[in-house]
Motif scaffolding. Structure first.
Motif, PDB file in Angstrom:
ATOM      1  N   GLU A 205       9.172 -11.340  -5.195  1.00 23.21           N
ATOM      2  CA  GLU A 205       9.296 -11.892  -3.698  1.00 23.21           C
ATOM      3  C   GLU A 205       8.736 -11.170  -2.569  1.00 23.21           C
ATOM      4  OE1 GLU A 205      13.625 -11.589  -5.261  1.00 23.21           O
ATOM      5  OE2 GLU A 205      11.469 -11.979  -6.146  1.00 23.21           O
ATOM      6  N   GLN A 206       9.625  -9.904  -2.793  1.00 26.36           N
ATOM      7  CA  GLN A 206       9.515  -8.512  -1.536  1.00 26.36           C
ATOM      8  C   GLN A 206       8.001  -8.415  -1.624  1.00 26.36           C
ATOM      9  OE1 GLN A 206      11.899  -5.791  -2.804  1.00 26.36           O
ATOM     10  NE2 GLN A 206      13.602  -6.826  -2.542  1.00 26.36           N
ATOM     11  N   LEU A 207       7.379  -8.625  -2.356  1.00 26.40           N
ATOM     12  CA  LEU A 207       5.906  -8.708  -1.855  1.00 26.40           C
ATOM     13  C   LEU A 207       5.314  -8.992  -1.178  1.00 26.40           C
ATOM     14  CD1 LEU A 207       6.945  -5.828  -3.953  1.00 26.40           C
ATOM     15  CD2 LEU A 207       4.778  -6.006  -5.335  1.00 26.40           C
ATOM     16  N   LYS A 208       5.391 -10.285  -1.366  1.00 24.84           N
ATOM     17  CA  LYS A 208       5.124 -11.945  -0.667  1.00 24.84           C
ATOM     18  C   LYS A 208       5.308 -11.530   0.890  1.00 24.84           C
ATOM     19  CE  LYS A 208       5.467 -14.931  -4.456  1.00 24.84           C
ATOM     20  NZ  LYS A 208       5.431 -16.123  -5.517  1.00 24.84           N
ATOM     21  N   GLU A 209       6.567 -11.396   1.181  1.00 22.15           N
ATOM     22  CA  GLU A 209       6.544 -10.757   2.653  1.00 22.15           C
ATOM     23  C   GLU A 209       5.849  -9.765   3.272  1.00 22.15           C
ATOM     24  OE1 GLU A 209      11.182 -10.153   3.183  1.00 22.15           O
ATOM     25  OE2 GLU A 209      11.293 -11.421   1.206  1.00 22.15           O
ATOM     26  N   GLY A 210       5.210  -9.023   2.335  1.00 19.61           N
ATOM     27  CA  GLY A 210       4.453  -7.475   3.167  1.00 19.61           C
ATOM     28  C   GLY A 210       5.382  -6.281   2.668  1.00 19.61           C
ATOM     29  N   ILE A 211       6.529  -6.708   1.851  1.00 23.14           N
ATOM     30  CA  ILE A 211       7.524  -5.052   1.597  1.00 23.14           C
ATOM     31  C   ILE A 211       6.512  -4.171   0.004  1.00 23.14           C
ATOM     32  CG2 ILE A 211       9.597  -4.554   0.337  1.00 23.14           C
ATOM     33  CD1 ILE A 211      10.846  -6.368   2.107  1.00 23.14           C
ATOM     34  N   THR A 212       6.494  -3.188   0.276  1.00 19.14           N
ATOM     35  CA  THR A 212       5.378  -3.058  -0.725  1.00 19.14           C
ATOM     36  C   THR A 212       6.066  -1.524  -1.832  1.00 19.14           C
ATOM     37  OG1 THR A 212       4.483  -0.781   0.907  1.00 19.14           O
ATOM     38  CG2 THR A 212       3.157  -2.952   0.506  1.00 19.14           C
ATOM     39  N   PRO A 213       6.385  -1.453  -2.937  1.00 19.81           N
ATOM     40  CA  PRO A 213       7.275  -1.142  -4.415  1.00 19.81           C
ATOM     41  C   PRO A 213       7.136   0.612  -3.257  1.00 19.81           C
ATOM     42  CG  PRO A 213       5.385  -2.124  -5.236  1.00 19.81           C
ATOM     43  CD  PRO A 213       5.312  -2.189  -3.556  1.00 19.81           C
ATOM     44  N   TRP A 214       8.213   0.949  -4.072  1.00 20.40           N
ATOM     45  CA  TRP A 214       8.011   2.363  -3.622  1.00 20.40           C
ATOM     46  C   TRP A 214       8.725   3.720  -4.890  1.00 20.40           C
ATOM     47  CZ3 TRP A 214       6.468   6.285  -0.677  1.00 20.40           C
ATOM     48  CH2 TRP A 214       6.432   7.504  -0.688  1.00 20.40           C
ATOM     49  N   GLN A 215       8.103   4.137  -4.962  1.00 16.82           N
ATOM     50  CA  GLN A 215       8.684   5.446  -6.251  1.00 16.82           C
ATOM     51  C   GLN A 215       8.978   6.704  -5.213  1.00 16.82           C
ATOM     52  OE1 GLN A 215       8.587   5.277  -8.953  1.00 16.82           O
ATOM     53  NE2 GLN A 215       9.845   7.210  -8.954  1.00 16.82           N
ATOM     54  N   VAL A 216      10.535   6.821  -4.952  1.00 18.55           N
ATOM     55  CA  VAL A 216      11.519   8.024  -4.735  1.00 18.55           C
ATOM     56  C   VAL A 216      10.637   9.350  -5.192  1.00 18.55           C
ATOM     57  CG1 VAL A 216      14.033   9.083  -5.287  1.00 18.55           C
ATOM     58  CG2 VAL A 216      13.147   5.857  -4.112  1.00 18.55           C
ATOM     59  N   LYS A 217      10.429  10.307  -4.702  1.00 23.38           N
ATOM     60  CA  LYS A 217       9.852  11.479  -5.937  1.00 23.38           C
ATOM     61  C   LYS A 217      11.537  12.261  -6.108  1.00 23.38           C
ATOM     62  CE  LYS A 217       6.260  11.486  -3.097  1.00 23.38           C
ATOM     63  NZ  LYS A 217       6.819  10.312  -2.047  1.00 23.38           N
ATOM     64  N   LYS A 218      12.371  11.835  -6.072  1.00 15.50           N
ATOM     65  CA  LYS A 218      13.829  13.050  -6.514  1.00 15.50           C
ATOM     66  C   LYS A 218      14.910  11.835  -6.020  1.00 15.50           C
ATOM     67  CE  LYS A 218      12.147  17.326  -6.127  1.00 15.50           C
ATOM     68  NZ  LYS A 218      12.375  18.589  -5.332  1.00 15.50           N
ATOM     69  N   LEU A 219      15.776  11.781  -7.444  1.00 13.57           N
ATOM     70  CA  LEU A 219      17.187  11.243  -7.195  1.00 13.57           C
ATOM     71  C   LEU A 219      17.895  12.567  -8.361  1.00 13.57           C
ATOM     72  CD1 LEU A 219      18.947   8.846  -7.139  1.00 13.57           C
ATOM     73  CD2 LEU A 219      19.017   8.791  -9.643  1.00 13.57           C
ATOM     74  N   TYR A 220      18.889  12.423  -7.198  1.00 16.59           N
ATOM     75  CA  TYR A 220      19.674  13.920  -6.965  1.00 16.59           C
ATOM     76  C   TYR A 220      21.308  13.140  -7.559  1.00 16.59           C
ATOM     77  CZ  TYR A 220      16.683  17.436  -5.684  1.00 16.59           C
ATOM     78  OH  TYR A 220      15.322  18.487  -5.397  1.00 16.59           O
ATOM     79  N   LEU A 221      22.416  13.751  -8.172  1.00 18.04           N
ATOM     80  CA  LEU A 221      24.051  13.486  -8.300  1.00 18.04           C
ATOM     81  C   LEU A 221      24.421  14.675  -7.806  1.00 18.04           C
ATOM     82  CD1 LEU A 221      23.224  11.593 -11.764  1.00 18.04           C
ATOM     83  CD2 LEU A 221      23.109  10.222  -9.372  1.00 18.04           C
ATOM     84  N   PRO A 222      25.512  14.393  -7.119  1.00 13.64           N
ATOM     85  CA  PRO A 222      26.469  15.541  -7.039  1.00 13.64           C
ATOM     86  C   PRO A 222      26.551  16.037  -8.592  1.00 13.64           C
ATOM     87  CG  PRO A 222      27.141  12.734  -5.854  1.00 13.64           C
ATOM     88  CD  PRO A 222      26.138  13.003  -7.248  1.00 13.64           C
ATOM     89  N   ALA A 223      26.711  17.304  -7.801  1.00 16.31           N
ATOM     90  CA  ALA A 223      27.073  18.317  -8.682  1.00 16.31           C
ATOM     91  C   ALA A 223      28.317  18.959  -8.388  1.00 16.31           C
ATOM     92  CB  ALA A 223      26.123  18.765  -9.268  1.00 16.31           C
ATOM     93  N   LYS A 224      28.494  20.171  -9.221  1.00 12.05           N
ATOM     94  CA  LYS A 224      29.636  20.994  -8.972  1.00 12.05           C
ATOM     95  C   LYS A 224      28.883  22.570  -9.528  1.00 12.05           C
ATOM     96  CE  LYS A 224      33.077  18.697 -11.965  1.00 12.05           C
ATOM     97  NZ  LYS A 224      34.369  18.849 -13.207  1.00 12.05           N
TER      98      LYS A 224
END
Length: 843
Positions: A205-224
């Motif tokens: 339903e978001q696409l009907k509002e003109g919002i388009t899908p988006w692929q995040v390039k990288k996901l990082y998590l906090p680390a030590k």
């Protein structure tokens, strides 16, 4: 925001020295230097990169401040922070506001903190009483998402990612058992959103509002330090800001005053560590930067599109923008030169935008390029205003409005720079249904150095205008457009403080919550209604109370005459319950009628120096909880408040004689006159006279006094020896609390006076508690204590040190980690009956 052009380069050193003062131990100064060439640098640095990053968290103050400062202030990356709730369930170190009022404070603190790090802030929670609510500490992400509504929270997060389109996403916390359930929940949905935000079948339903899908390039998590992909040099010192990124980040954290945040760090190397979790870019075991393998500059972007059909011309446009950005930076810190280069770049961004729209590039590529160019256009508008030393303001005659009122609002533009601006247009923006009529011209041919142009608007608020919502966008804003060096730009302004539509007659009931003792149902309930006139002049109102069926109120109504706006008057009523009143919850509502208006709300003014003024509009109600309660006659209690609870007020309502003890009374007063002395939560940490006077308190107990101590954290200067027999608080604190307010409680000493005198405590008294059972439970204690209860969350070992009491000399010492400060204002019958018993020992 004040601007000033500092013409000579030597002022760069001066500004750096000024902002460097934040590392001093006293009165930390603003690290981002709210004027001149430092602000100019902050505005133009983002022009050098097309990269973007997002940090997600659960509460205000969850943001990775040092990393955000590094990304935004240091690298110029388009950086956003997405925070789930408003922190309503937290504690408050600057006042007694809790619940929604605290959420408003914490939201404003977060907004001010975000200004310092120059990041874009959004919340998943959208309004007061939103389902995405800080309901208190949670040990489970599943519980959190169930209470928030998992689909609601996830849909909003996906929407934010698809709208802001970050290249890199970093949740602030890991999904670990030792972590707050709210933090874990945000990690869970952020990790899941990495793929789902790109999937058109997820929330289509978001696409009907003109919002388009988006692929995040990288996901990082906090680390030590021993296991990471990227180390962020947050300890690097930035000469222009005169501080390291850790120090800049902490300067933003100092804005979270209600949570006691902000620390002073010395200069020197330090790092934050992150591990790559998922990537569609080429990943390596060790990276030099979050953006390895990702387009970072206009040149990188040009290379990506050059090979596509129709991409050659666009690649040329992007390369021109790269050259423009380099020339802007090279012109720094000479304001006029920077302004010219910025306006050249504005023209080139518009040309590139038109070329992309007309190109034959793929739809996805077009969408991506147009988004990045839109971001750059907004950044260029800000850079233009800074370089031209243009100050724009919107100044309402009053920030406190009522429906139907007409007021004046002035929009101004001031030129503090050495170059003339042309075609200046002033525009006031108002909500739908409001009317704004300019009283003079809104267009000016030119604006020279040290000159101001202004337009005053007559603004009419509609008769059906909604009351103020603290999380909504500002009601009044202004846009000032102008031309310089062949291109136009615009500056957006918002008022300094909130502009609020308030009740015409705002009412506060005192008390706003009270107990009706069913053992004495005939006792009258005195109710004082304080009314503030927000009408723009003299006004008359009739004040009445709506009471439950069968109840009575005297007088039936009371007229009030107000001579001017802001005047406050009070009316006294007496409410009596029906003789057949049953234990239950009841409401009494105040109603004001006058001038064709009816008001049923109050307006709590929330004002602190670091966040300015805002308001909390809520129903003008008195909550009444009816139940049986025995209170000894003549009971005298000395209350040592930490400022974090208001239990003393409720004890007074119950008929207890309460004295709030001053430092002098604690240090040298006659403590023996009090049957009981109660220490508020965390009192040792916030009443500096307590520790030096602790021996006096122990002597008070030894001589027959009754001392009640509510929970403390170790950082509240708590030491085991402050108690007559040692009590050690469990650490880590997160593991020593009971979060399920419905958890089973076993009374281990059912014959103890606390459970029998003057009120008989049964299993039913542990029902209907709110938010938590206990916090910061003791881990060790002396054998002299009686363990009064055992209690724990499901599947965990139960605590037996939550409620401890011991004889000491002739008196009694009781230490309790039960969250009385939440239960008693919520009028939980069992908690009130037990607290009365606790302060009635020896009576």
């Amino acid at each position: 925001m004040r601007k000033g052009k500092l013409a000579k380069l030597y002022t760069l050193t001066t500004a750096a020295a000024l902002v460097g003062s934040l590392v001093l131990p006293l009165a930390p100064q603003t690290a981002h230097a709210d004027r001149g060439i430092v602000d100019l640098w902050k505005a133009i640095k983002p022009l050098t990169t097309i990269a973007s990053a997002m940090n997600t968290g659960a509460h205000p103050d969850d943001e990775h401040s040092a990393t955000l400062a590094y990304l935004s202030l240091g690298k110029g990356v388009d950086t956003s922070s997405i925070i789930a709730n408003r922190g309503e369930g937290g504690q408050n170190e600057i006042g007694s506001e809790l619940g929604n009022a605290l959420g408003i404070i914490r939201t404003r603190e977060l907004q001010e903190a975000s200004k310092i790090t120059n990041i874009h802030l959004e919340n998943l929670s959208e309004k007061i009483n939103d389902p995405i609510f800080d309901f208190g500490f949670s040990k489970s992400p599943d519980e959190t998402l169930e209470k928030w509504g998992e689909d609601v929270a996830y849909e909003r997060l996906i929407r934010k990612i698809r709208t802001l389109r970050p290249d890199v996403v970093i949740p602030a916390f890991l999904n670990e058992p030792s972590t707050h359930g709210h933090h874990r929940a945000i990690n869970v949905i952020t990790v899941r959103a990495y793929k789902d935000a790109a999937d058109p079948t997820v929330f289509p339903e978001q696409l009907k509002e003109g919002i388009t899908p988006w692929q995040v390039k990288k996901l990082y998590l906090p680390a030590k330090e021993n296991d990471y992909t990227v180390s962020v040099p947050v300890g690097s010192y930035d000469e222009i800001y005169g501080a390291s990124y850790v120090q800049l980040g902490e300067e933003s954290r100092f804005m979270h005053k209600s949570q006691g945040m902000g620390r002073h760090y010395d200069e020197g190397p330090s790092y934050s560590y992150y591990k790559l979790d998922q990537s569609v870019a080429s990943g390596k075991s060790k990276e030099t930067d979050f953006f390895d393998g990702i387009a970072y500059t206009f040149t990188d972007l040009a290379k990506e599109v050059a090979g596509q059909s129709g991409g050659g011309k666009i690649a040329g446009d992007l390369q021109k923008l790269q050259k423009d950005a380099d020339e802007v930076i090279a012109a720094y810190p000479h304001f006029g030169n920077v302004a010219k280069e910025v306006h050249d770049m504005i023209a080139d961004v518009r040309r590139a935008t038109a070329d992309v729209q007309a190109s034959k590039l793929s739809a996805d590529t077009k969408t991506d390029l147009l988004h990045r160019l839109d971001v750059k256009a907004a950044q260029l508008n800000k850079a233009s205003a800074e370089a031209l030393s243009l100050v724009t303001k919107v100044k309402p005659e009053t920030g406190e409005l009522v429906a139907g009122q007409t007021t004046k609002v002035t929009v101004t533009a001031y030129n503090g720079g050495q170059v003339k601006l042309g075609n200046v247009n002033l525009k006031l923006n108002v909500p739908k249904g409001w009317k704004a009529t300019p009283e003079g011209t809104t267009s000016f041919n030119q604006l020279g150095y040290n000159q101001t142009v202004k337009t005053t608007y007559s603004v009419t608020v509609p008769a059906d205008a909604a009351l103020f919502q603290p999380y909504a966008a500002p009601a009044l804003t202004a846009d000032v457009s102008y031309s310089f060096s062949g291109s136009t730009a615009s500056s957006h302004a918002v008022p300094t403080d909130a502009v609020a539509v308030l009740p015409a007659f705002a009412m506060t009931l005192s008390p706003n919550a009270t107990v009706l003792n069913t053992l004495k149902p005939e006792d009258p309930i005195p109710v004082k209604v304080t009314v503030k006139n927000y009408n723009p002049g003299a006004a008359q109102a009739n004040i009445a109370l709506e009471v439950p069926k069968g109840w009575t109120v005297e007088p039936k109504a009371a007229p009030l005459d107000f001579a001017a706006k802001g005047e406050t008057k009070s009316v006294a009523f007496t409410v009596k319950a029906a003789s057949s009143v049953k234990p239950d919850s009841y409401k009494v509502t105040a109603v004001a009628t006058g001038g064709g208006k009816e008001s049923r709300d109050g307006a709590q003014v929330i004002r602190y120096a670091h966040i300015g003024t805002t308001y909390f509009v809520q129903p003008a109600e008195l909550s009444i909880q009816a139940f049986d309660l025995k209170v000894p006659e003549g009971l005298k209690v000395g209350y040592v408040s930490s400022g974090f609870d208001n239990i003393d007020q409720y004890l007074q309502q119950l008929g207890v004689q309460v004295t709030n003890l001053t430092a002098k009374e604690i240090e040298s007063g006659d403590l023996s006159q009090y049957d009981t002395i109660v220490l508020g939560i965390r009192a040792y940490g916030f009443r500096p006279e307590l520790i030096p006077s602790n021996a006096r308190l122990m002597k008070y107990v030894e001589n027959g006094g009754n001392l009640v101590v509510q929970y403390h954290k170790p950082e509240d200067k708590w030491k085991p020896e402050l108690a007559p027999y040692p009590i050690k608080i469990g650490e880590p604190l997160i593991q020593w609390r009971v979060t399920d307010e419905n958890s089973k409680v076993t009374m281990l000493a059912p014959d103890h006076p606390i459970f029998n005198t003057p009120n008989k405590i049964t299993e039913q008294d542990w029902n209907n508690w709110i938010q938590d059972r206990s916090a910061y439970n003791p881990a060790q204690w002396g054998d002299e204590y009686t363990e009064l209860i055992s209690n724990g969350d499901a599947g965990e070992k139960e605590f037996t040190g939550t409620f401890l009491s011991a004889k000491y000399g002739k008196g009694t010492y009781t230490y309790s980690s039960l969250v009385w400060y939440r239960e008693i204002p919520a009028l939980v019958p069992g908690a009130i009956r037990m607290f009365v018993n606790m302060v009635s020992l020896h009576q």
